[in-house]
Design an enzyme around this catalytic site. Structure first.
Site, PDB file in Angstrom:
ATOM      1  CG  ASN A  35      -8.076  -2.144  -4.694  1.00  0.00           C
ATOM      2  OD1 ASN A  35      -7.093  -2.869  -4.342  1.00  0.00           O
ATOM      3  ND2 ASN A  35      -8.239  -1.107  -3.729  1.00  0.00           N
TER       4      ASN A  35
ATOM      5  CG  ASP B 114      -1.843   0.934   1.437  1.00  0.00           C
ATOM      6  OD1 ASP B 114      -2.447   1.618  -0.019  1.00  0.00           O
ATOM      7  OD2 ASP B 114      -2.508   1.634   2.332  1.00  0.00           O
TER       8      ASP B 114
HETATM    9  C1  IPE Z   1      -5.332  -2.677   0.240  1.00  0.00           C
HETATM   10  O1  IPE Z   1      -4.942  -1.103   0.261  1.00  0.00           O
HETATM   11  C2  IPE Z   1      -5.494  -3.106  -1.021  1.00  0.00           C
HETATM   12  C3  IPE Z   1      -4.104  -3.516  -1.638  1.00  0.00           C
HETATM   13  C4  IPE Z   1      -2.892  -3.007  -1.251  1.00  0.00           C
HETATM   14  C5  IPE Z   1      -4.110  -4.051  -2.668  1.00  0.00           C
HETATM   15  P1  IPE Z   1      -6.242   0.007  -0.314  1.00  0.00           P
HETATM   16  O2  IPE Z   1      -5.574   1.169  -0.314  1.00  0.00           O
HETATM   17  O3  IPE Z   1      -7.234  -0.681  -1.107  1.00  0.00           O
HETATM   18  O4  IPE Z   1      -6.958   0.098   1.451  1.00  0.00           O
HETATM   19  P2  IPE Z   1      -7.586   0.987   1.981  1.00  0.00           P
HETATM   20  O5  IPE Z   1      -8.729   1.763   1.065  1.00  0.00           O
HETATM   21  O6  IPE Z   1      -6.750   2.225   2.397  1.00  0.00           O
HETATM   22  O7  IPE Z   1      -8.561   0.403   3.310  1.00  0.00           O
HETATM   23  C1  IPE Z   2      -1.864  -0.011  -3.237  1.00  0.00           C
HETATM   24  O1  IPE Z   2      -1.501   1.620  -3.268  1.00  0.00           O
HETATM   25  C2  IPE Z   2      -2.011  -0.562  -4.613  1.00  0.00           C
HETATM   26  C3  IPE Z   2      -3.388  -0.853  -4.744  1.00  0.00           C
HETATM   27  C4  IPE Z   2      -4.334  -0.764  -3.780  1.00  0.00           C
HETATM   28  C5  IPE Z   2      -3.846  -1.307  -6.108  1.00  0.00           C
HETATM   29  P1  IPE Z   2      -2.660   2.674  -3.435  1.00  0.00           P
HETATM   30  O2  IPE Z   2      -3.199   2.873  -4.709  1.00  0.00           O
HETATM   31  O3  IPE Z   2      -3.800   2.175  -2.490  1.00  0.00           O
HETATM   32  O4  IPE Z   2      -2.000   3.854  -2.500  1.00  0.00           O
HETATM   33  P2  IPE Z   2      -2.518   4.993  -1.586  1.00  0.00           P
HETATM   34  O5  IPE Z   2      -3.188   4.202  -0.296  1.00  0.00           O
HETATM   35  O6  IPE Z   2      -3.629   5.756  -2.494  1.00  0.00           O
HETATM   36  O7  IPE Z   2      -1.301   5.706  -1.092  1.00  0.00           O
HETATM   37 MG    MG Z   3      -4.179   2.326  -0.394  1.00  0.00          MG
END
Ligand code: IPE
Ligand code: IPE
Ligand code: MG
Length: 238
Positions: free
Chosen positions: A67, A19
């Site tokens: 997602n 993340d």
């Molecule tokens: C969790 O991260 C999913 C992945 C890293 C694939 P998210 O960015 O989707 O989670 P939330 O929305 O902050 O809970």
């Molecule tokens: C994790 O990084 C990747 C996926 C969830 C696919 P994010 O895209 O959630 O990154 P932040 O949380 O917005 O910084």
């Molecule tokens: Mg995220």
């Protein structure tokens, strides 16, 4: 002369919620997709490092069932990166000595991506580390699917409800033949699981870190493992 301390063995199964890609890109004034590309680089480095450490299973959260809520542009960008990563992984599988498994409902992915996943999964050469790639994965979705499959087996006469035990139920999950992760790492500063490995994490040690995934280095993994070794795992005992 002080002898160098021998490093304790790493956990056999490490799971990572990859993340922070979006925030990494935002900080640099780049599109979110650039963050995902940088995150894919971190994954390559860390998977390789896990192999050198002797970690047997690495489970990574790449795309959750939630997602899909993101913009079409971002989702398409992530899928494109996955495609090129898997093509490369298929080419380099022998060299990297990695075996792939996919956790998640792949039927929502493009036929092309589904084919790459099944090609990667069907290759079973010698390998050192098994990467469980969580794609369109949700912990609740996984449990519901397992419950449905067990109910179907009861209806078909293969089981009866009283057969169900924790061990039997585990066998219906994506992680059927994989031990539970001892260590789950979440970079990016968020303090939640976001629907990751709900069943398997019952006694996992969680390490939350204030680093964005694209900035995550092998030294960060070392730190997480050191933190894991400092924990006192009691499993309900004393
Ligand atoms: C969790 O991260 C999913 C992945 C890293 C694939 P998210 O960015 O989707 O989670 P939330 O929305 O902050 O809970
Ligand atoms: C994790 O990084 C990747 C996926 C969830 C696919 P994010 O895209 O959630 O990154 P932040 O949380 O917005 O910084
Ligand atoms: Mg995220």
């Amino acid at each position: 002369m002080a002898l160098p301390m021998e490093k304790p063995a790493p956990p056999q199964h490490i799971a990572i919620i990859m993340d922070g890609n979006g925030r990494w890109a935002k900080k640099r004034g780049l599109p979110r997709t650039a963050g995902h590309a940088a995150g894919a680089e971190s994954f390559r480095t860390i998977a390789n490092y896990c192999r050198t450490l002797g970690v047997k299973y690495l489970t990574v959260y790449a795309f959750s069932t939630e997602n899909w809520k993101r913009s079409q542009e971002e989702v398409a960008g992530i899928m494109k990166l996955l495609r090129s990563y898997l093509e490369e992984a298929l080419r380099d599988m022998e060299k990297n000595r990695v075996r792939f498994r996919f956790f998640g409902d792949l039927t929502r992915l493009s036929p092309e991506l589904q084919k790459l996943c099944s090609d990667a999964q069907n290759r079973s050469e010698e390998y050192d580390v098994q990467v469980n790639f969580c794609l369109n994965y949700g912990g609740r979705d996984e449990i519901v699917r397992a419950a449905r499959a067990f109910a179907q087996d009861c209806r078909d006469g293969r089981h009866s409800p009283e057969d169900l035990s924790e061990a039997l139920f585990s066998g219906y999950l994506y992680s059927a033949d994989v031990p539970d992760p001892e260590l789950i790492i979440r970079p990016s500063g968020e303090l939640r699981t976001s629907n990751f490995l709900l069943w398997q994490s019952a006694y996992s040690e969680f390490v939350f870190m204030n680093v964005l995934w694209p900035d995550f280095t092998p030294e960060d993994l070392d730190r997480a493992i050191e933190e894991y070794h400092r924990r006192n795992r009691r499993f309900g005992g004393t």
